[in-house]
Design an enzyme around this catalytic site. Structure first.
Site, PDB file in Angstrom:
ATOM      1  N   GLU A 189       0.888  -1.158   0.000  1.00 43.36           N
ATOM      2  CA  GLU A 189       0.000   0.000   0.000  1.00 43.36           C
ATOM      3  C   GLU A 189       0.928   1.210   0.000  1.00 43.36           C
ATOM      4  O   GLU A 189       1.308   1.745   1.037  1.00 43.36           O
ATOM      5  CB  GLU A 189      -0.913   0.028   1.223  1.00 43.36           C
ATOM      6  CG  GLU A 189      -1.947   1.141   1.155  1.00 43.36           C
ATOM      7  CD  GLU A 189      -2.412   1.606   2.505  1.00 43.36           C
ATOM      8  OE1 GLU A 189      -2.348   2.837   2.743  1.00 43.36           O
ATOM      9  OE2 GLU A 189      -2.817   0.771   3.317  1.00 43.36           O
TER      10      GLU A 189
ATOM     11  N   CYS B  20      -1.884   9.140   3.417  1.00 47.16           N
ATOM     12  CA  CYS B  20      -1.681   8.593   2.075  1.00 47.16           C
ATOM     13  C   CYS B  20      -2.911   8.801   1.212  1.00 47.16           C
ATOM     14  O   CYS B  20      -2.854   8.650  -0.008  1.00 47.16           O
ATOM     15  CB  CYS B  20      -1.311   7.108   2.149  1.00 47.16           C
ATOM     16  SG  CYS B  20      -2.420   6.132   3.175  1.00 47.16           S
TER      17      CYS B  20
END
Length: 614
Positions: A293, A328
């Site tokens: 990720e 993020c």
């Protein structure tokens, strides 16, 4: 004096929440007193390996991100000290600590641990302990830190009781003959590794750690040393809830030592959350045995249907600047339909950004990008033709944030869409700045294909938002030349222009691209009915969802890029290595693989004989 006052106000905000009079005696797992962590009383973070908490001969000193004072000592393992961790992982077989056939009682045990841990996190004194600890190492507002603890607690609630064993649900398919049946099982990898970043020091590592344990794996966990104290304390809480101390190893190290551990221990799978550059290196070093990720340059598109300007401005501010932009999923670029240019959206975003202040940590230190680097990037963007500073772009004032960290006001830079799309500019404009920084652009009603081209050229596809309640803008797709027939009741009237105008008008109000170019009407008389053939070679219906790939995409008027709860998948798409977090689907995808067992027990056919060779 103003700097000292701001610093004291920020620390006061951290320490003034919820009953401060409680002592550590009510928190039997804790080894630190948050209010007392300082240069004169530094906290210590230890390693956990083979069931024992251990110190180290090497200590990494972490400075307070608000004032630069050394306040945490981390026992760091160097390259010569990884052997115990390698040995610990090697003790776990590939079949895991448990699986559907081995030690199934561990599914129930982990369900019970989740129940106890969720209950503990629901207690105000414990939740506040973690909220304030998060604020000390990764400064964010109390509300943002509270949300992280809340999501973590709700995740644990979701996997109480029988819910852990339901993750290992199998299926059976009838075979070809009596006694044959194929069964599909979710199978652990066994020894695994988890590497997580600084920005969510509790939520990300805890959710991934528990997912790994639920499926039967033995993980070694590494959290960014700047914030690893949070998970050290959480592991101690889990041990109080019944987790075996040998089930998880916890290591503090730099990148080189961790890389050596991975190469020597050779875990069957490594979960990495962090920068794309490191992710690609790990993928090569570990020969693809990774789930990633990585970073996201996350986009938001405002559709043609303008509504609720105050709300949209507020969500844009939250998406871009909450946690000082260190998510993020933070909004990195905003594409506005030209209809929004006549609204007060930008001025409202500016006003909202100016409410943020260091005193309540709604803006704060940027832990991975320096002030100079952020301002340099701003200046490079402003050098592009037509670019302009919308707001921000200045250093924070009156603070004691150390120079190793960034300290800038929330910033937005406008860059024209055509400039963004130029080959020499695209990489610069789409460079992720992990801080309170975003790019803003606009597009005309016939320029949606340009926007989609920009999205196609991006490499990280994590989160996205399509802010529109227009279902055709969101979903209808005919991206090819259309040929269709219209029937008109009276050919004695010249209705061609009216038909084209009306059809084009309908498309325009639906927010679709309408480019009436060459069309060839053909009249076929027949009493009072005629068919008109329109060859509309330049009529395109463009939509956003079907032409993009971001793994977590919000659509609708309330769409956002950040604030993922525990009840939906969070993770990238478009990459077979992509990892998810939060849901049963994410846990099964990341922390287990498929194993098929075909039972074929007979009976044998009567009078069976050895057949001819084939």
């Amino acid at each position: 004096m103003m700097r000292i006052r701001a610093q004291k106000q920020a620390l006061s905000w951290i320490t003034s929440s919820i009953n401060q009079s409680r002592s550590l005696k009510t928190l039997p797992f804790a080894t630190v007193e948050i209010e007392e962590i300082s240069g004169t009383q530094p906290a210590e973070v230890h390693n956990l390996v083979q069931g024992t908490w251990k110190s180290s001969s090497k200590w990494n000193t972490i400075v307070d991100p608000l004032n630069g004072e050394p306040f945490i000592k981390v026992a760091e393992v160097d390259e010569t000290g990884v052997k115990p961790f390698v040995e610990s992982l090697s003790k776990c077989p590939k079949s895991g600590l448990h699986n559907p056939f081995k030690s199934p009682e561990r599914y129930l045990m982990l369900g019970d641990i989740s129940t106890k841990a969720a209950h503990m996190l629901s207690q105000p004194e414990i939740s506040n302990f973690f909220i304030r600890l998060i604020q000390r190492v990764s400064p964010k507002s109390y509300q943002q830190a509270h949300a992280e603890v809340f999501v973590t607690q709700k995740f644990l609630e979701n996997f109480c009781g029988d819910q852990v064993r339901f993750l290992a649900r199998s299926f059976a398919i009838p075979g070809n003959h009596l006694g044959q049946q194929s069964n599909g099982f979710r199978w652990p990898y066994g020894p695994v590794a988890i590497i997580t970043p600084f920005n969510f020091p509790l939520e990300i590592p805890l959710l991934q750690l528990m997912g790994a344990l639920y499926m039967g794996n033995k993980p070694v966990l590494k959290v960014d040393s700047k914030v690893s104290i949070v998970m050290e304390q959480m592991l101690r809480l889990l041990h109080k809830c019944g987790l075996d101390m040998e089930d998880v190893d916890f290591i503090n190290s730099d990148g080189k030592a961790m890389n050596k551990l991975l190469l020597e221990a050779r875990p069957q799978m490594t979960l990495f959350t962090g920068s794309s550059q490191v992710a690609e290196k790990l993928a090569l070093d570990l020969k693809g045995r990774v789930k990633l990720e990585d970073a996201g340059f996350d986009w938001k598109i405002l559709g043609p249907d303008v509504d609720q300007v105050d709300y949209i401005a507020w969500v844009c501010d939250q998406d871009a600047y909450a946690c000082s932009g260190q998510k993020c999923s933070a909004q990195s670029i905003l594409f506005m339909h030209e209809n929004w240019n006549s609204t007060s959206l930008i001025s409202k975003m500016k006003s909202l950004s100016e409410r943020r202040k260091l005193e309540d940590l709604t803006i704060g230190p940027v832990l991975t990008v320096t002030t100079e680097a952020i301002l340099e990037h701003k200046n490079k963007l402003l050098a592009l033709p037509g670019a302009k500073l919308l707001f921000g772009g200045e250093r924070l004032e009156n603070h004691s944030i150390p120079n190793i960290y960034g300290a800038v006001k929330p910033t937005a830079v406008y860059v024209p869409l055509d400039e963004i799309l130029k080959a020499n500019n695209f990489e610069l404009v789409t460079k992720e700045i992990f801080g309170p920084f975003q790019v803003v652009t606009d597009y005309k009603k016939d320029e949606l294909p340009k926007v989609l081209d920009a999205l196609e050229r991006m490499h990280a596809h994590l989160t996205a938002a399509v802010v529109s309640n227009d279902p055709l803008f969101l979903q209808a797709s005919f991206d090819y030349p259309l040929h269709f027939y219209l029937c008109i009741m009276d050919v004695q009237h010249n209705l061609f222009e009216g038909i084209i105008f009306e059809f084009g008008f309908i498309l325009a109000v639906r927010g679709l691209e309408w480019r009436p170019a060459a069309f060839s009407p053909t009249v076929v008389p027949g009493n009072s009915l005629a068919s008109i053939f329109l060859n509309c070679e330049n009529l395109h219906f463009q939509e956003v969802i079907g032409n993009t790939v971001n793994g977590t995409t919000y659509a609708g008027l309330r769409a956002r890029t950040t604030g993922a709860p525990q009840n939906h998948w969070f993770g990238p798409a478009g990459d077979p290595r992509g990892a998810g977090i939060g849901t049963p689907e994410a846990i099964k995808l990341v922390w287990s693989c498929h194993r098929e067992i075909i039972y074929d027990v007979g009976p044998m056919p009567q009078h069976w004989e050895i057949p001819h060779s084939t």
